[in-house]
Design a protein around this motif. Structure first.
Motif, mmCIF file in Angstrom:
data_model
loop_
_atom_site.group_PDB
_atom_site.id
_atom_site.type_symbol
_atom_site.label_atom_id
_atom_site.label_comp_id
_atom_site.label_asym_id
_atom_site.label_seq_id
_atom_site.Cartn_x
_atom_site.Cartn_y
_atom_site.Cartn_z
ATOM 1 N N UNK A 89 53.009 50.752 27.998
ATOM 2 C CA UNK A 89 52.763 49.484 27.313
ATOM 3 C C UNK A 89 51.986 48.494 28.186
ATOM 4 N N UNK A 90 51.308 48.990 29.224
ATOM 5 C CA UNK A 90 50.583 48.099 30.142
ATOM 6 C C UNK A 90 49.419 47.428 29.416
ATOM 7 N N UNK A 91 49.286 46.098 29.527
ATOM 8 C CA UNK A 91 48.157 45.408 28.897
ATOM 9 C C UNK A 91 46.873 45.696 29.669
ATOM 10 N N UNK A 92 45.725 45.562 29.029
ATOM 11 C CA UNK A 92 44.457 45.739 29.756
ATOM 12 C C UNK A 92 44.374 44.740 30.911
ATOM 13 N N UNK A 93 43.812 45.164 32.026
ATOM 14 C CA UNK A 93 43.726 44.303 33.188
ATOM 15 C C UNK A 93 42.284 43.816 33.358
ATOM 16 N N UNK A 94 42.128 42.537 33.638
ATOM 17 C CA UNK A 94 40.802 41.949 33.854
ATOM 18 C C UNK A 94 40.318 42.353 35.244
ATOM 19 N N UNK A 95 39.274 43.166 35.300
ATOM 20 C CA UNK A 95 38.815 43.697 36.580
ATOM 21 C C UNK A 95 38.057 42.665 37.416
ATOM 22 N N UNK A 96 37.801 41.485 36.860
ATOM 23 C CA UNK A 96 37.244 40.399 37.683
ATOM 24 C C UNK A 96 38.306 39.827 38.621
ATOM 25 N N UNK A 97 39.574 40.009 38.255
ATOM 26 C CA UNK A 97 40.664 39.553 39.110
ATOM 27 C C UNK A 97 40.819 38.047 39.128
ATOM 28 N N UNK A 98 41.529 37.573 40.134
ATOM 29 C CA UNK A 98 41.804 36.147 40.311
ATOM 30 C C UNK A 98 41.125 35.715 41.605
ATOM 31 N N UNK A 99 40.205 34.763 41.505
ATOM 32 C CA UNK A 99 39.447 34.358 42.674
ATOM 33 C C UNK A 99 40.141 33.223 43.412
ATOM 34 N N UNK A 100 40.668 33.539 44.596
ATOM 35 C CA UNK A 100 41.155 32.517 45.506
ATOM 36 C C UNK A 100 40.344 32.644 46.775
ATOM 37 N N UNK A 101 40.963 32.392 47.914
ATOM 38 C CA UNK A 101 40.263 32.671 49.170
ATOM 39 C C UNK A 101 39.968 34.166 49.265
ATOM 40 N N UNK A 102 40.802 34.971 48.580
ATOM 41 C CA UNK A 102 40.603 36.419 48.451
ATOM 42 C C UNK A 102 40.627 36.750 46.962
ATOM 43 N N UNK A 103 39.777 37.687 46.527
ATOM 44 C CA UNK A 103 39.774 38.087 45.109
ATOM 45 C C UNK A 103 40.903 39.092 44.879
ATOM 46 N N UNK A 104 41.962 38.620 44.255
ATOM 47 C CA UNK A 104 43.140 39.449 44.038
ATOM 48 C C UNK A 104 43.144 40.023 42.630
ATOM 49 N N UNK A 105 43.749 41.191 42.452
ATOM 50 C CA UNK A 105 43.938 41.671 41.081
ATOM 51 C C UNK A 105 45.022 40.858 40.387
ATOM 52 N N UNK A 106 44.973 40.829 39.078
ATOM 53 C CA UNK A 106 46.067 40.227 38.327
ATOM 54 C C UNK A 106 47.353 41.001 38.619
ATOM 55 N N UNK A 107 48.485 40.327 38.460
ATOM 56 C CA UNK A 107 49.763 41.016 38.639
ATOM 57 C C UNK A 107 49.826 42.205 37.677
ATOM 58 N N UNK A 108 50.295 43.343 38.167
ATOM 59 C CA UNK A 108 50.377 44.528 37.323
ATOM 60 C C UNK A 108 51.598 45.359 37.713
ATOM 61 N N UNK A 109 51.986 46.246 36.817
ATOM 62 C CA UNK A 109 53.066 47.189 37.084
ATOM 63 C C UNK A 109 52.499 48.604 37.035
ATOM 64 N N UNK A 110 53.158 49.492 37.764
ATOM 65 C CA UNK A 110 52.712 50.884 37.809
ATOM 66 C C UNK A 110 53.942 51.795 37.692
ATOM 67 N N UNK A 111 53.680 53.041 37.375
ATOM 68 C CA UNK A 111 54.709 54.088 37.410
ATOM 69 C C UNK A 111 54.344 55.040 38.549
ATOM 70 N N UNK A 112 55.291 55.304 39.441
ATOM 71 C CA UNK A 112 55.013 56.293 40.489
ATOM 72 C C UNK A 112 56.006 57.448 40.371
ATOM 73 N N UNK A 113 55.519 58.639 40.643
ATOM 74 C CA UNK A 113 56.366 59.830 40.617
ATOM 75 C C UNK A 113 56.056 60.682 41.844
ATOM 76 N N UNK A 114 57.087 61.309 42.389
ATOM 77 C CA UNK A 114 56.906 62.175 43.546
ATOM 78 C C UNK A 114 56.090 63.406 43.152
ATOM 79 N N UNK A 115 55.181 63.812 44.019
ATOM 80 C CA UNK A 115 54.373 65.005 43.763
ATOM 81 C C UNK A 115 55.045 66.268 44.308
#
Length: 518
Positions: free
Chosen positions: A471-497
């Motif tokens: 259910x992850x919303x689309x992420x704006x790849x321009x990000x958030x411009x501060x002193x550093x260009x950060x990505x928007x807050x996001x969640x991920x799923x990780x699984x052991x390989x």
């Protein structure tokens, strides 16, 4: 009669005020017109505020549009011109061939309010900066920078990070805190002599305010403060920047005071120990810039630079891997073929893993966390492409334009590791790859950042698979411009390989660090 005279007086005063304002605006328009005739072309500035509103509204697109004005572009920050260098040739001519003249730092009210002119990053080119940078480089090398010991430290911390994120295996996780904590632990081991557990709530808060200050200082809050700095005397969101900075300095001061009590000049544990000894050595030197205020701010600079930039790049890397699972899988296959599941990666493995090596570079290229680099200032009047650049002119390198230049990249606008591979699939360098800038102001932690990015990224992809929550919303790849260009807050799923992930990742003697381990 008196009331009539009073109305006339008010009317006259109003007309005089209106006439004065109109005259002031006309004079400013004339001044701007005269200034623009002497400078490279650029977008039309507004009186008094320049192009500030454009950059506040859409900083990433405003950066892109400077390209349409040629190799050099002039924008106005308030009433002051700022020259943007739009290609690699201009950047090399300025920062390398004329490095001394182009290596100053401008007075920035918000930064000066926080630092009081101390530290390394924001200090202009001169005696103090040279002393502090030279000492920092020498000391960081003594404590492992560029050596195998730091690689081993990063590999151990990567194991800690993997164990931490696997606590949330199969569940949506915001990776910001664990990644920042992991990356920060490397520079903390060098400057503080210790690491901080992922459950340490005070350190978590410190990382949170660090991230907040990076965002605020490059946002509208910081830009407006720099335009009208007297607002520091009034309440507002800018006060949060000062409170956050004071909290960080307070934390470092506590560490410094503890170090003073246990200092052994024959067995230096970290950067703070080395700096305290240097203060003592330099007491009789009138030209010395070594004192506790510089210790606090230099340590803060190293902490900030050694945490935020690499952590932000790794977060962009996770986004790119989730957006391009085929690239993630190809990296994993190469990693397992070369080092397997159990051996930690080293920097020597880069030669045997060209695709993974190229992917890390491509993350930096497209992630491009500082699109306009860090602002420089000319230390004297000079010439550039036929223009006279006066002393005190602010200069920016358009790293976004350079690292997406169609003439120098096979796939300039898309994420593709092939940008760093030759026809035989071997890694190849590109002169237009400038994530660490060039010249005297080149990032002093470049070798550490390279080791962290390669080893953290390779370790994560070796052990884990990352994907978006359903259910992850689309992420704006321009990000958030501060002193550093950060990505928007996001969640991920990780699984052991694979099945066996170490349950106790910190090997005996790893932390806290002592001199014999460095």
């Amino acid at each position: 009669m008196q009331s009539v005279l009073s109305c006339l007086d008010l009317g006259s005063a109003g007309l005089a005020l209106l006439f004065g304002l109109i005259s002031l605006v006309l004079l400013e328009i004339f001044r701007l017109s005269s200034s623009r005739s002497r400078n490279p072309p650029g977008p039309t500035p507004l009186p008094f505020v320049g192009n500030l509103l454009q950059f506040i509204k859409d900083p990433v697109n405003s950066t892109r549009t400077t390209l349409q004005y040629g190799d050099l572009c002039c924008v106005y920050v308030g009433r002051r011109p700022l020259i943007v260098l739009n290609n690699i040739k201009m950047v090399k001519e300025a920062f390398v061939q004329n490095g001394t003249v182009f290596s100053g730092r401008p007075y920035i009210p918000l930064i000066d309010w926080i630092t009081n002119g101390y530290g390394i990053l924001a200090v202009t080119y001169g005696h103090a900066w040279k002393q502090q940078r030279r000492f920092a480089l020498h000391t960081l090398r003594n404590f492992g920078l560029g050596k195998k010991s730091v690689e081993e430290r990063v590999a151990e911390e990567a194991r800690c990070l993997i164990t931490e994120v696997l606590k949330h295996e199969g569940k949506a996780l915001d990776p910001m805190h664990p990644i920042m904590n992991a990356v920060s632990n490397i520079i903390c081991s060098i400057i503080f002599g210790d690491r901080f557990d992922y459950e340490d709530t005070r350190f978590a808060k410190l990382l949170e305010i660090l991230n907040e200050n990076i965002r605020l200082s490059g946002s509208a809050v910081g830009l407006i403060f720099n335009l009208i700095p007297f607002i520091k005397h009034f309440p507002g969101p800018h006060q949060k920047v000062q409170r956050n900075a004071n909290a960080l300095i307070g934390f470092i001061r506590e560490v410094m005071e503890d170090h003073k009590k246990t200092l052994d000049s024959e067995n230096l544990r970290d950067f703070i120990d080395a700096y305290l000894v240097e203060i003592s050595k330099q007491k009789s030197n009138e030209d010395s810039t070594f004192h506790e205020d510089n210790l606090l701010m230099s340590t803060a600079d190293l902490f900030l630079a050694g945490t935020e930039t690499t952590a932000t790049t790794l977060r962009w890397g996770l986004i790119f891997m989730m957006n391009h699972p085929e690239i993630q899988d190809r990296c994993h296959e190469e990693i397992i073929r070369v080092i397997g599941y159990d051996r930690p990666p080293t920097m020597d493995d880069r030669a045997s893993m060209p695709y993974t090596h190229a992917t890390v570079h491509e993350i930096q290229r497209i992630g491009n966390i500082v699109p306009l680099g860090v602002v420089h200032e000319t230390t004297g009047t000079t010439q550039l492409q036929g223009y006279t650049i006066p002393k005190g002119t602010q200069i920016l390198a358009n790293l976004m334009a350079i690292m997406q230049d169609k003439e120098h990249w096979k796939y300039p606008d898309t994420f593709n590791p092939e940008n760093f591979l030759d026809e035989n699939g071997q890694f190849c360098k590109n002169d237009s790859f400038l994530p660490f800038s060039l010249g005297p102001r080149v990032c002093l932690g470049e070798s550490l950042a390279k080791a962290e990015l390669f080893i953290f990224f390779t370790s994560l992809v070796q052990r884990l698979r990352f994907s978006w929550p359903h259910d992850a919303p689309p992420i704006d790849m321009d990000g958030i411009q501060g002193a550093v260009r950060q990505p928007q807050a996001f969640h991920m799923i990780c699984r052991s390989r694979e099945r066996s992930v170490p349950s106790s990742p910190v090997t005996p003697g790893y932390f806290p660090l002592h001199h014999k381990h460095i």
